[in-house]
Design a protein around this motif. Sequence first.
Motif, mmCIF file in Angstrom:
data_model
loop_
_atom_site.group_PDB
_atom_site.id
_atom_site.type_symbol
_atom_site.label_atom_id
_atom_site.label_comp_id
_atom_site.label_asym_id
_atom_site.label_seq_id
_atom_site.Cartn_x
_atom_site.Cartn_y
_atom_site.Cartn_z
ATOM 1 N N ASN A 1 9.565 -53.589 -25.437
ATOM 2 C CA ASN A 1 8.287 -53.017 -25.906
ATOM 3 C C ASN A 1 7.154 -54.051 -26.170
ATOM 4 O O ASN A 1 6.044 -53.779 -25.908
ATOM 5 C CB ASN A 1 8.649 -52.139 -27.160
ATOM 6 N N SER B 1 8.447 -43.953 -39.192
ATOM 7 C CA SER B 1 8.599 -44.082 -37.641
ATOM 8 C C SER B 1 7.895 -45.592 -37.480
ATOM 9 O O SER B 1 8.583 -46.078 -36.261
ATOM 10 C CB SER B 1 7.912 -43.239 -37.030
ATOM 11 N N SER C 1 15.053 -46.686 -19.645
ATOM 12 C CA SER C 1 14.468 -46.539 -21.121
ATOM 13 C C SER C 1 15.187 -45.241 -21.550
ATOM 14 O O SER C 1 15.468 -45.157 -22.859
ATOM 15 C CB SER C 1 13.177 -46.438 -20.697
ATOM 16 N N GLN D 1 15.926 -35.800 -30.818
ATOM 17 C CA GLN D 1 14.709 -35.823 -29.728
ATOM 18 C C GLN D 1 14.970 -36.503 -28.449
ATOM 19 O O GLN D 1 14.795 -36.094 -27.427
ATOM 20 C CB GLN D 1 13.355 -36.421 -30.635
ATOM 21 N N GLY E 1 0.234 -38.385 -35.716
ATOM 22 C CA GLY E 1 1.531 -38.781 -34.977
ATOM 23 C C GLY E 1 2.451 -39.581 -35.878
ATOM 24 O O GLY E 1 3.289 -38.756 -36.674
ATOM 25 N N ILE F 1 8.773 -34.430 -23.650
ATOM 26 C CA ILE F 1 9.934 -35.701 -23.459
ATOM 27 C C ILE F 1 11.219 -35.171 -23.785
ATOM 28 O O ILE F 1 12.006 -35.738 -23.087
ATOM 29 C CB ILE F 1 9.160 -36.732 -24.740
ATOM 30 N N ILE G 1 5.203 -33.269 -27.141
ATOM 31 C CA ILE G 1 6.563 -34.241 -27.133
ATOM 32 C C ILE G 1 7.887 -33.284 -26.905
ATOM 33 O O ILE G 1 8.780 -34.118 -26.264
ATOM 34 C CB ILE G 1 6.795 -35.315 -28.221
ATOM 35 N N ASN H 1 9.652 -48.654 -23.959
ATOM 36 C CA ASN H 1 10.387 -47.615 -24.338
ATOM 37 C C ASN H 1 9.980 -46.810 -25.297
ATOM 38 O O ASN H 1 9.583 -47.285 -26.439
ATOM 39 C CB ASN H 1 12.019 -48.153 -24.752
ATOM 40 N N CYS H 2 10.169 -45.318 -25.345
ATOM 41 C CA CYS H 2 9.653 -44.585 -26.447
ATOM 42 C C CYS H 2 10.478 -44.535 -27.650
ATOM 43 O O CYS H 2 11.646 -44.728 -27.773
ATOM 44 C CB CYS H 2 9.895 -43.241 -25.849
ATOM 45 N N THR H 3 9.610 -44.506 -28.796
ATOM 46 C CA THR H 3 10.642 -44.784 -30.029
ATOM 47 C C THR H 3 10.199 -43.404 -30.765
ATOM 48 O O THR H 3 10.196 -43.242 -32.180
ATOM 49 C CB THR H 3 10.260 -45.798 -30.919
ATOM 50 N N ASN H 4 9.803 -42.409 -30.339
ATOM 51 C CA ASN H 4 9.364 -41.102 -30.793
ATOM 52 C C ASN H 4 8.413 -40.939 -32.053
ATOM 53 O O ASN H 4 8.866 -40.474 -33.171
ATOM 54 C CB ASN H 4 10.724 -40.466 -31.317
ATOM 55 N N GLU H 5 7.502 -41.748 -31.944
ATOM 56 C CA GLU H 5 6.617 -41.880 -33.068
ATOM 57 C C GLU H 5 5.416 -40.681 -33.003
ATOM 58 O O GLU H 5 4.504 -40.203 -33.865
ATOM 59 C CB GLU H 5 5.752 -43.146 -33.109
ATOM 60 N N ALA H 6 5.265 -40.213 -31.760
ATOM 61 C CA ALA H 6 4.243 -38.987 -31.085
ATOM 62 C C ALA H 6 2.952 -39.448 -31.385
ATOM 63 O O ALA H 6 1.916 -38.531 -31.518
ATOM 64 C CB ALA H 6 4.403 -37.719 -32.239
ATOM 65 N N GLU H 7 2.606 -40.652 -31.354
ATOM 66 C CA GLU H 7 1.111 -41.035 -31.206
ATOM 67 C C GLU H 7 0.310 -40.658 -29.990
ATOM 68 O O GLU H 7 -0.816 -40.251 -29.964
ATOM 69 C CB GLU H 7 1.192 -42.357 -31.367
ATOM 70 N N LYS I 1 17.656 -45.249 -25.179
ATOM 71 C CA LYS I 1 17.175 -44.580 -26.346
ATOM 72 C C LYS I 1 18.295 -43.655 -27.004
ATOM 73 O O LYS I 1 18.557 -43.504 -27.947
ATOM 74 C CB LYS I 1 16.230 -43.831 -26.194
#
Lengths: 256, 224
Positions: free
Chosen positions: B85, B107, B12, B183, B102, A240, A237, A220-226, B16
């Motif tokens: 995760n 984060s 997912s 976001q 990033g 996204i 992103i 699941n995405c955690t919005n880190e933008a890596e 979120k």
Amino acid sequence: MRNNTVSMNLNLKIWRQKDGKDKGFIEDYRLDGVSPDMSFLEMLDMLNETLIREGKDPVAFDHDCREGICGMCSLMINGQSHGPEAETTTCQLHMRKFKNGDTIVIEPFRAKAFPVLKDLIVDRSAFDEIIAAGGYVSVNTGNAQDANTLPISKINAELSMDAAACIGCGACVASCKNASAMLFVSAKVSQLSLLPQGQIEAEARVQSMVNKMDELGFGNCTNEAECEASCPKGIDISNIARMNREYLTASVKSQE
Amino acid sequence: MVSHFKKVLTSSIVKKQLMGVTGLLLCGFLLSHMLGNCLMYLGPEAFNTYAYTLTSNKLIYVAEAGLLAIFFTHLGLAIRLTIENNIARPVKYYMKQNSGRGSNFASSTMPYTGLIVLIFIVLHLINFKYGPYYTQAYNNVEMRDLYRVMIEHFASPLNVLWYIFAVLSLGIHVSHGFWSAFQSIGFNHPKYNCILKCTSKAFAIFITLGFSAMPIYCFLQGGH
Ligand code: FES
């Protein structure tokens, strides 16, 4: 730019794994006489030539076009997908970015949905499955039309084109600490939903592609933008976010 | 219908989004809690009367139930997402480096700062809500002297330091979470991205400074 260093001597730490069932391990190699003008893959070719000459098993790695457009090359280089350079695929990464005497760690992309097949090669067919779940337009658009019969705003045409730059290499999954495929899926969703031909199936598409992605075991995405940072094509992103809102509205409106 | 609902809620993306919405609601609670507590600067009577007015209203139970529901949704999802995760990458990297383009400190430490805040909330409830019960009467109305509980608690510098540490962790958590919620819901536009990110940081700093000032103020009262 000419590099004055004639050649480099490198220490390589490479992941070796016989097959999907093997546990795998890191093996140390010493490679002398690497030209700074070589690409990263040419450096691996050079290593493999030495290994073959010594009668050893060469290191298996993925590659095809070697010009940054096919998305076949992969590799975690010193803990970063496609290495340290921004917007650069492994095949376009040059050895001049490294220093003589450097130790370079080379590993396969890692995710539950990307099982290792051999050494540095992983099975990325999970991405194909996501595309097969809805990443296409099934209406027959007929022959090529006259220009401008289908009005598309310039902004949307450009955003769609930006999203379509995705080469599906999987670097986003590899660099995400959650092994999430959100950047890839959102690029494919955006590319189609921004255009009139893709809008007809947009709601069904986003739902089936996201459900497929979840089913395949991506995180699941955690919005880190890596993902964005490591994407060789600079996919943003904001795609996204677009997928997030499209999924939400599609779920609310769904006829199911 | 039911299966569609279940699929959507466990997807997912919606997980979120729920995480983000509950997080934003908790931000709202933080703001009201902090602003309300500022009445302590007006002295014991103002602060105690405020606490009394809040707790003597029967609606407080509804509000508390709502807050608990929001809190446990946020916590439950956090645990579930973290576990999922972890499963999504069974074999870890030998070497993993962030690109520096990033993620940031806030984060990448969300689960840890969240855990610190969780521990803090439990202790905070034990120390204050379920802490010593002194009474005090103003205009013949007897009420709890929470002001005294607070002053006594923060007479210890260790309590002050722990409180500030926890609130700092909370601020770091919120500085990523606030923007991240938008976001996740789908707000991302070059026109307002900057405002969102700045508001996120400003809100975090405001909350951190606002809450940190209180134990320091109490400590400076010297236990009286
Ligand atoms: S080999 Fe085609 S993108 Fe690298």
